[in-house]
Design a protein around this motif. Structure first.
Motif, PDB file in Angstrom:
ATOM      1  N   UNK A 150       0.813  -1.063   0.018  1.00 31.38           N
ATOM      2  CA  UNK A 150      -0.160  -0.081  -0.020  1.00 31.38           C
ATOM      3  C   UNK A 150       1.001   1.120   0.008  1.00 31.38           C
ATOM      4  N   UNK A 151       2.067   1.437   0.786  1.00 31.64           N
ATOM      5  CA  UNK A 151       2.876   2.425   0.737  1.00 31.64           C
ATOM      6  C   UNK A 151       3.590   2.647  -0.436  1.00 31.64           C
ATOM      7  N   UNK A 152       3.916   1.420  -1.111  1.00 27.53           N
ATOM      8  CA  UNK A 152       4.337   1.479  -2.627  1.00 27.53           C
ATOM      9  C   UNK A 152       3.589   2.375  -3.477  1.00 27.53           C
ATOM     10  N   UNK A 153       2.250   1.737  -3.518  1.00 32.43           N
ATOM     11  CA  UNK A 153       1.284   2.090  -4.462  1.00 32.43           C
ATOM     12  C   UNK A 153       0.868   3.698  -4.127  1.00 32.43           C
ATOM     13  N   UNK A 154       0.922   4.448  -2.952  1.00 35.33           N
ATOM     14  CA  UNK A 154       0.772   5.680  -2.715  1.00 35.33           C
ATOM     15  C   UNK A 154       1.591   6.446  -3.420  1.00 35.33           C
ATOM     16  N   UNK A 155       2.789   6.004  -3.937  1.00 32.36           N
ATOM     17  CA  UNK A 155       3.944   6.715  -4.547  1.00 32.36           C
ATOM     18  C   UNK A 155       3.290   7.069  -6.022  1.00 32.36           C
ATOM     19  N   UNK A 156       3.218   8.263  -6.465  1.00 26.02           N
ATOM     20  CA  UNK A 156       2.686   8.779  -7.538  1.00 26.02           C
ATOM     21  C   UNK A 156       3.473   8.079  -8.969  1.00 26.02           C
ATOM     22  N   UNK A 157       4.463   7.528  -8.562  1.00 29.46           N
ATOM     23  CA  UNK A 157       5.426   7.206  -9.629  1.00 29.46           C
ATOM     24  C   UNK A 157       5.082   5.489  -9.958  1.00 29.46           C
ATOM     25  N   UNK A 158       4.247   5.102  -8.912  1.00 28.06           N
ATOM     26  CA  UNK A 158       4.053   3.563  -9.328  1.00 28.06           C
ATOM     27  C   UNK A 158       2.942   3.420  -9.841  1.00 28.06           C
TER      28      UNK A 158
ATOM     29  N   UNK B   7       0.491   9.998 -19.414  1.00 27.73           N
ATOM     30  CA  UNK B   7       0.434  11.121 -20.517  1.00 27.73           C
ATOM     31  C   UNK B   7       1.352  12.200 -19.856  1.00 27.73           C
ATOM     32  N   UNK B   8       2.217  12.708 -20.774  1.00 29.43           N
ATOM     33  CA  UNK B   8       3.178  13.884 -20.292  1.00 29.43           C
ATOM     34  C   UNK B   8       2.286  14.897 -19.903  1.00 29.43           C
ATOM     35  N   UNK B   9       1.195  15.147 -20.395  1.00 31.34           N
ATOM     36  CA  UNK B   9       0.278  16.299 -20.029  1.00 31.34           C
ATOM     37  C   UNK B   9      -0.121  15.999 -18.749  1.00 31.34           C
ATOM     38  N   UNK B  10      -0.181  15.019 -18.300  1.00 30.89           N
ATOM     39  CA  UNK B  10      -0.949  14.626 -16.844  1.00 30.89           C
ATOM     40  C   UNK B  10       0.197  14.677 -15.861  1.00 30.89           C
ATOM     41  N   UNK B  11       1.580  14.693 -16.264  1.00 29.29           N
ATOM     42  CA  UNK B  11       2.535  14.289 -15.242  1.00 29.29           C
ATOM     43  C   UNK B  11       2.880  15.595 -14.287  1.00 29.29           C
ATOM     44  N   UNK B  12       2.200  16.640 -14.521  1.00 25.88           N
ATOM     45  CA  UNK B  12       2.207  17.905 -13.617  1.00 25.88           C
ATOM     46  C   UNK B  12       1.402  17.408 -12.437  1.00 25.88           C
ATOM     47  N   UNK B  13       0.345  16.768 -12.717  1.00 25.23           N
ATOM     48  CA  UNK B  13      -0.532  16.437 -11.756  1.00 25.23           C
ATOM     49  C   UNK B  13      -0.039  15.157 -10.894  1.00 25.23           C
ATOM     50  N   UNK B  14       0.843  15.564  -9.884  1.00 21.47           N
ATOM     51  CA  UNK B  14       1.085  14.407  -9.011  1.00 21.47           C
ATOM     52  C   UNK B  14      -0.116  13.703  -8.605  1.00 21.47           C
ATOM     53  N   UNK B  37       1.311  10.460   2.655  1.00 23.29           N
ATOM     54  CA  UNK B  37       1.728  10.426   1.036  1.00 23.29           C
ATOM     55  C   UNK B  37       3.284  10.905   1.162  1.00 23.29           C
ATOM     56  N   UNK B  38       3.706   9.957   0.300  1.00 20.55           N
ATOM     57  CA  UNK B  38       5.326  10.148   0.400  1.00 20.55           C
ATOM     58  C   UNK B  38       5.953  11.245  -0.121  1.00 20.55           C
ATOM     59  N   UNK B  39       5.484  11.894  -1.064  1.00 25.45           N
ATOM     60  CA  UNK B  39       6.175  12.922  -1.654  1.00 25.45           C
ATOM     61  C   UNK B  39       5.807  14.396  -1.021  1.00 25.45           C
ATOM     62  N   UNK B  40       4.927  14.256   0.187  1.00 27.52           N
ATOM     63  CA  UNK B  40       4.764  15.501   0.675  1.00 27.52           C
ATOM     64  C   UNK B  40       5.317  15.812   2.119  1.00 27.52           C
ATOM     65  N   UNK B 103      -8.163  11.007 -14.049  1.00 27.82           N
ATOM     66  CA  UNK B 103      -7.373  11.488 -13.112  1.00 27.82           C
ATOM     67  C   UNK B 103      -8.063  10.925 -11.732  1.00 27.82           C
ATOM     68  N   UNK B 104      -9.206  10.876 -11.941  1.00 28.68           N
ATOM     69  CA  UNK B 104      -9.864  10.402 -10.425  1.00 28.68           C
ATOM     70  C   UNK B 104      -9.642   8.963 -10.574  1.00 28.68           C
ATOM     71  N   UNK B 105      -9.575   8.233 -11.481  1.00 32.82           N
ATOM     72  CA  UNK B 105      -9.284   6.882 -11.594  1.00 32.82           C
ATOM     73  C   UNK B 105      -7.984   6.605 -10.794  1.00 32.82           C
ATOM     74  N   UNK B 106      -6.954   7.367 -11.195  1.00 28.36           N
ATOM     75  CA  UNK B 106      -5.834   7.352 -10.567  1.00 28.36           C
ATOM     76  C   UNK B 106      -5.716   7.332  -8.970  1.00 28.36           C
TER      77      UNK B 106
END
Lengths: 181, 263
Positions: A150-158, B7-14, B37-40, B103-106
């Motif tokens: 789950x932690x891996x999945x929360x990563x946007x690059x995954x 899609x590159x256009x979406x990549x801005x939207x983390x 969340x990891x990136x924050x 986007x919602x799907x992701x």
């Protein structure tokens, strides 16, 4: 005694796999009669696969005849391990529609291998091949792997199809395999 | 790299920032909680560390932290940027709705795993939903509570003699609907928080920015094994001008399976 773990995406792409050799003692082994009777050409490139697969016939025979466990040398063969894991997907697919429990213990058996699985709500499948019964340990192990996933999945690059290459993930899974398997 | 890049256009939207902004606390409906969340890098995290020692995502707990919430205004701003960004890059309303849905799907795939983990990980035998109606109920209550902080307002099944509003809606969503088709299910939200600050221009009156929510619902249903087409529609009433209907049209295989499981 070894354990083999596979993480499969909803589309059955393997994302991660791990082979873990437990320090716990292996069960007493006996050589299968068929394996020892393999002709000399079995030293070819496919020898391992052949030996491992030959266990199939001998194991079923053995179960009918004496009901004892049969272990053969080729059990560690990589291809066979992967094939067993893949074959068990059919059974898992069938069971997940009927069972709401995520941890499916001993869904499939092949020779000495028992297959246990864990299906996450997002339909990720964790498949574990093991030899000895260890239900509670495996359950705890799967729960830890789930948390890590789950932690891996929360990563946007995954994404759902990205192989998991994180060394930290690997180390964590190894640590909990060591602890519980 | 072998995996599919967005899609590159979406990549801005983390999607992480979206996902995290979506995990609402149950405490209040106007504040959006930030998950781990990891990136924050939350300011309220552990004592300040040098960037080199930033803890890995695997060191952070998945449980909800009360302190790590982000305000509804911040989310409204982010979502408005999402809509603007997307609108600049599409050719029509349908396209825009589809992009928002993607986007919602992701977000939805992540919400599903995280929500279930939070609810089930501590239980002895974690369970998934395997039947459609319980799954729909859990979307109505648990998913809405996890994402918006409160349950949705209603679940309806549009029947043949449904009110005019619903049938008009169906006409638009499914122009060629076959009589044999089973009625779609609908989740109704009287005042969706994500579109609260959005006023759609008259010439785009068909647009519903809740397509984003529809995408989340679609991902959750997909993950649970109920592939469906989910769309969002405005269904204003006098009392609730922002009333929105999320329309769920299940694939035939799912309906067949449900029928088989009934016995």
């Amino acid at each position: 005694m070894s354990h083999h773990l596979f993480l499969l995406s909803p589309s059955d792409t393997p994302l991660y796999n791990l082979t873990h050799y437990s320090s716990k003692p292996a069960q007493p082994t006996s050589t299968s009669p068929l394996a020892s009777n393999l002709p000399s050409w079995s030293t070819s490139a496919f020898a391992g696969t052949l030996t491992a697969l030959s266990g199939a016939t001998s194991a079923t025979q053995a179960h009918h005849v004496q009901g004892g466990t049969v272990r053969i040398g080729g059990g560690q063969d990589r291809h066979v391990i992967q094939m067993i894991a893949n074959a068990s997907l059919d059974v898992i697919e069938e069971v997940v529609r009927k069972e709401s429990i995520m941890y499916l213990k001993s869904v499939d058996k092949f020779n000495e291998w028992t297959v246990s699985a864990f299906v996450t709500p997002g339909n990720m499948k964790f498949v574990l091949l093991h030899e000895a019964r260890n239900d509670d340990g495996i359950k705890t192990f799967f729960n830890e792997v789930w948390e890590l996933y789950v932690k891996t999945m929360l990563n946007p690059f995954h994404t759902a199809h990205t192989p998991i290459r994180s060394p930290v993930f690997d180390a964590r899974v190894r640590a909990s395999a060591k602890k519980y398997l | 790299m072998s995996y599919a890049q967005p899609h590159p256009r979406f990549s801005v939207l983390s999607s992480s920032s979206l996902a995290s902004a979506e995990h609402l606390s149950t405490a209040s409906s106007t504040r959006f909680s930030l998950s781990s969340a990891p990136s924050i890098n939350t300011a309220t995290g552990a004592p300040a560390k040098s960037p080199a020692q930033r803890p890995s995502i695997y060191d952070r707990p998945l449980n909800k932290a009360r302190a790590a919430e982000v305000s509804a205004s911040a989310f409204a701003f982010l979502f408005s940027e999402v809509v603007q960004y997307t609108q600049k890059r599409v050719s029509g309303i349908n396209d825009l709705e589809r992009r928002l849905n993607t986007l919602g799907y992701r977000v939805g795939t992540r919400v599903l795993e995280l929500m279930t983990w939070r609810n089930e990980a501590s239980s002895k035998a974690p369970k998934r939903e395997i039947r459609f109606l319980p799954a729909l109920m859990s979307i109505h209550t648990q998913l809405w509570r996890a994402v918006f902080g409160r349950p949705a307002d209603a679940i309806e099944k549009s029947v043949e003699n449904a009110d005019e509003c619903a049938s008009a809606l169906l006409q638009r969503a499914q122009p060629m609907i076959l009589p044999a088709d089973p009625a779609p299910d609908m989740i109704i939200d009287n005042d969706p928080p994500i579109t609260r600050h959005i006023s759609v221009p008259r010439d785009m009156s068909q647009l519903s920015c809740s397509s984003f929510t529809a995408g989340v619902v679609e991902a959750v249903l997909d993950g649970l094994g109920f592939p469906a087409r989910v769309t969002a529609h405005n269904t204003p009433t006098d009392q609730y001008p922002a009333r929105t209907t999320i329309l769920i049209k299940l694939e035939k295989s799912v309906l067949d399976r449900e029928e088989a499981l009934k016995m």
